[in-house]
Design a protein around this motif. Sequence first.
Motif, PDB file in Angstrom:
ATOM      1  N   ILE A 183     -65.700 -11.677 -17.945  1.00 44.48           N
ATOM      2  CA  ILE A 183     -65.985 -12.991 -17.346  1.00 44.48           C
ATOM      3  C   ILE A 183     -67.285 -12.937 -16.548  1.00 44.48           C
ATOM      4  N   VAL A 184     -67.377 -11.949 -15.671  1.00 42.56           N
ATOM      5  CA  VAL A 184     -68.571 -11.843 -14.819  1.00 42.56           C
ATOM      6  C   VAL A 184     -69.826 -11.642 -15.680  1.00 42.56           C
ATOM      7  N   GLY A 185     -69.696 -10.835 -16.729  1.00 40.01           N
ATOM      8  CA  GLY A 185     -70.841 -10.559 -17.593  1.00 40.01           C
ATOM      9  C   GLY A 185     -71.379 -11.785 -18.302  1.00 40.01           C
ATOM     10  N   HIS A 186     -70.524 -12.793 -18.473  1.00 42.18           N
ATOM     11  CA  HIS A 186     -70.957 -14.014 -19.172  1.00 42.18           C
ATOM     12  C   HIS A 186     -71.515 -15.097 -18.247  1.00 42.18           C
ATOM     13  N   GLN A 187     -71.636 -14.794 -16.937  1.00 45.32           N
ATOM     14  CA  GLN A 187     -72.049 -15.867 -16.007  1.00 45.32           C
ATOM     15  C   GLN A 187     -73.551 -15.992 -15.798  1.00 45.32           C
ATOM     16  N   GLY A 188     -74.346 -15.101 -16.407  1.00 47.83           N
ATOM     17  CA  GLY A 188     -75.802 -15.241 -16.273  1.00 47.83           C
ATOM     18  C   GLY A 188     -76.479 -14.131 -15.490  1.00 47.83           C
ATOM     19  N   PHE A 189     -75.716 -13.131 -15.042  1.00 47.31           N
ATOM     20  CA  PHE A 189     -76.347 -11.988 -14.367  1.00 47.31           C
ATOM     21  C   PHE A 189     -77.244 -11.240 -15.352  1.00 47.31           C
ATOM     22  N   ASP A 190     -78.367 -10.691 -14.835  1.00 44.45           N
ATOM     23  CA  ASP A 190     -79.214  -9.823 -15.657  1.00 44.45           C
ATOM     24  C   ASP A 190     -78.517  -8.492 -15.913  1.00 44.45           C
ATOM     25  N   ALA A 191     -77.805  -8.008 -14.917  1.00 42.10           N
ATOM     26  CA  ALA A 191     -77.097  -6.730 -14.998  1.00 42.10           C
ATOM     27  C   ALA A 191     -75.787  -6.875 -14.253  1.00 42.10           C
ATOM     28  N   VAL A 192     -74.819  -6.033 -14.599  1.00 45.93           N
ATOM     29  CA  VAL A 192     -73.563  -5.989 -13.842  1.00 45.93           C
ATOM     30  C   VAL A 192     -73.222  -4.513 -13.619  1.00 45.93           C
ATOM     31  N   THR A 193     -72.901  -4.186 -12.372  1.00 47.37           N
ATOM     32  CA  THR A 193     -72.632  -2.796 -11.986  1.00 47.37           C
ATOM     33  C   THR A 193     -71.136  -2.566 -11.789  1.00 47.37           C
ATOM     34  N   VAL A 194     -70.635  -1.536 -12.456  1.00 47.53           N
ATOM     35  CA  VAL A 194     -69.253  -1.087 -12.260  1.00 47.53           C
ATOM     36  C   VAL A 194     -69.273  -0.096 -11.099  1.00 47.53           C
ATOM     37  N   ASP A 195     -68.566  -0.414 -10.023  1.00 51.22           N
ATOM     38  CA  ASP A 195     -68.662   0.383  -8.790  1.00 51.22           C
ATOM     39  C   ASP A 195     -67.536   1.414  -8.692  1.00 51.22           C
ATOM     40  N   LEU A 196     -67.876   2.658  -9.049  1.00 55.16           N
ATOM     41  CA  LEU A 196     -66.878   3.729  -8.977  1.00 55.16           C
ATOM     42  C   LEU A 196     -66.732   4.284  -7.562  1.00 55.16           C
ATOM     43  N   GLN A 197     -67.688   3.950  -6.678  1.00 55.76           N
ATOM     44  CA  GLN A 197     -67.612   4.525  -5.332  1.00 55.76           C
ATOM     45  C   GLN A 197     -66.586   3.788  -4.477  1.00 55.76           C
ATOM     46  N   HIS A 198     -66.777   2.477  -4.323  1.00 53.08           N
ATOM     47  CA  HIS A 198     -65.857   1.737  -3.465  1.00 53.08           C
ATOM     48  C   HIS A 198     -64.955   0.779  -4.245  1.00 53.08           C
ATOM     49  N   GLY A 199     -65.184   0.641  -5.552  1.00 56.87           N
ATOM     50  CA  GLY A 199     -64.274  -0.150  -6.369  1.00 56.87           C
ATOM     51  C   GLY A 199     -62.994   0.638  -6.653  1.00 56.87           C
ATOM     52  N   MET A 200     -61.954  -0.075  -7.085  1.00 55.01           N
ATOM     53  CA  MET A 200     -60.645   0.557  -7.345  1.00 55.01           C
ATOM     54  C   MET A 200     -60.573   1.001  -8.810  1.00 55.01           C
ATOM     55  N   ILE A 201     -61.565   1.788  -9.245  1.00 50.78           N
ATOM     56  CA  ILE A 201     -61.821   1.974 -10.677  1.00 50.78           C
ATOM     57  C   ILE A 201     -61.809   3.453 -11.060  1.00 50.78           C
ATOM     58  N   ASP A 202     -60.955   3.797 -12.045  1.00 50.26           N
ATOM     59  CA  ASP A 202     -60.960   5.167 -12.565  1.00 50.26           C
ATOM     60  C   ASP A 202     -61.736   5.209 -13.888  1.00 50.26           C
ATOM     61  N   PHE A 203     -61.769   6.392 -14.543  1.00 53.73           N
ATOM     62  CA  PHE A 203     -62.588   6.517 -15.747  1.00 53.73           C
ATOM     63  C   PHE A 203     -62.102   5.588 -16.852  1.00 53.73           C
ATOM     64  N   ALA A 204     -60.781   5.507 -17.047  1.00 52.82           N
ATOM     65  CA  ALA A 204     -60.251   4.693 -18.149  1.00 52.82           C
ATOM     66  C   ALA A 204     -60.616   3.224 -17.956  1.00 52.82           C
ATOM     67  N   SER A 205     -60.512   2.735 -16.724  1.00 52.64           N
ATOM     68  CA  SER A 205     -60.895   1.337 -16.467  1.00 52.64           C
ATOM     69  C   SER A 205     -62.392   1.155 -16.633  1.00 52.64           C
ATOM     70  N   ALA A 206     -63.171   2.118 -16.140  1.00 49.13           N
ATOM     71  CA  ALA A 206     -64.636   2.004 -16.257  1.00 49.13           C
ATOM     72  C   ALA A 206     -65.027   1.893 -17.728  1.00 49.13           C
ATOM     73  N   LEU A 207     -64.361   2.671 -18.571  1.00 47.48           N
ATOM     74  CA  LEU A 207     -64.671   2.627 -20.008  1.00 47.48           C
ATOM     75  C   LEU A 207     -64.416   1.226 -20.575  1.00 47.48           C
ATOM     76  N   THR A 208     -63.259   0.644 -20.274  1.00 49.93           N
ATOM     77  CA  THR A 208     -62.971  -0.692 -20.832  1.00 49.93           C
ATOM     78  C   THR A 208     -63.915  -1.740 -20.224  1.00 49.93           C
ATOM     79  N   MET A 209     -64.311  -1.542 -18.976  1.00 49.67           N
ATOM     80  CA  MET A 209     -65.241  -2.492 -18.342  1.00 49.67           C
ATOM     81  C   MET A 209     -66.623  -2.408 -18.994  1.00 49.67           C
ATOM     82  N   LEU A 210     -67.061  -1.189 -19.299  1.00 50.80           N
ATOM     83  CA  LEU A 210     -68.364  -1.033 -19.973  1.00 50.80           C
ATOM     84  C   LEU A 210     -68.300  -1.609 -21.389  1.00 50.80           C
ATOM     85  N   GLN A 211     -67.160  -1.439 -22.052  1.00 51.38           N
ATOM     86  CA  GLN A 211     -66.991  -2.043 -23.383  1.00 51.38           C
ATOM     87  C   GLN A 211     -67.068  -3.567 -23.287  1.00 51.38           C
TER      88      GLN A 211
END
Length: 252
Positions: A30-58
Amino acid sequence: RINQVKAALAENRPVVNGWLAIPSGYSAEIVGHQGFDAVTVDLQHGMIDFASALTMLQALSATPAVPLVRVQNNNPAQIMRMLDAGAYGIICPMISTADEARAFVAACRYSPQGNRSFGPARGLLYGGADYPQHANREILTLAMIETREGLANLDAILATDGLDGVFIGPNDLSLTLTGAASAESDHPEMLAAVEQVIACCRQRRKVAGIFCTSGAAAARRIAEGFQFVTPANDVMQLGRAAREAIAVARGN
Ligand code: 3PY
Ligand code: MG
């Protein structure tokens, strides 16, 4: 594939970057389709592990936004895995010395420029069959300046070959400079630090980036001279949109 963020920055077009802390491929899409030039997956302070990061990058690679990752720390193994998972740029927190900046860039580059191990996996799917030949050129590297030491070593950090620029973590930077975390601090030391980063980047022809808490704050940062801004993260935007809708519904 050309990195459209690097192309925009090379032409002095400001980059507006989304920021994801919620571990969901769907919200990344959803966020990727809103017009941002780039979108960052935040592994530092986001609640995100490797498996989620992979699906988010996909999910992000099915949108026009360039997929970036903020890693947890300057860890070459994690940087390698995120690049292999299809990140087209890395934002690395807490870079305080030129040696740390060199190690960070080396982790993002194949030999002879660096020491990234070869196994590009989703890098090939996102970047194309010629990814091995162009990855060193196309992958964006931003070092976060968010310590007193990093600010003191700013010029040496910016002199690092292959480093595209710096990204201010204003909460951490103001925490170390003033004793209180704040993204939009007007403490004189923070104002001076921000000016120093803009001036130093301009002189070295490097990108100046900063995290912001709103679109209005991001617009002010662009006017100040930043080329890469993040107008809040998904959590802040979700909460804000909910509060606004509730207030309107209640007639407040
Ligand atoms: C900071 O403000 O310290 C950040 O890392 C922004 O995400
Ligand atoms: Mg920080």
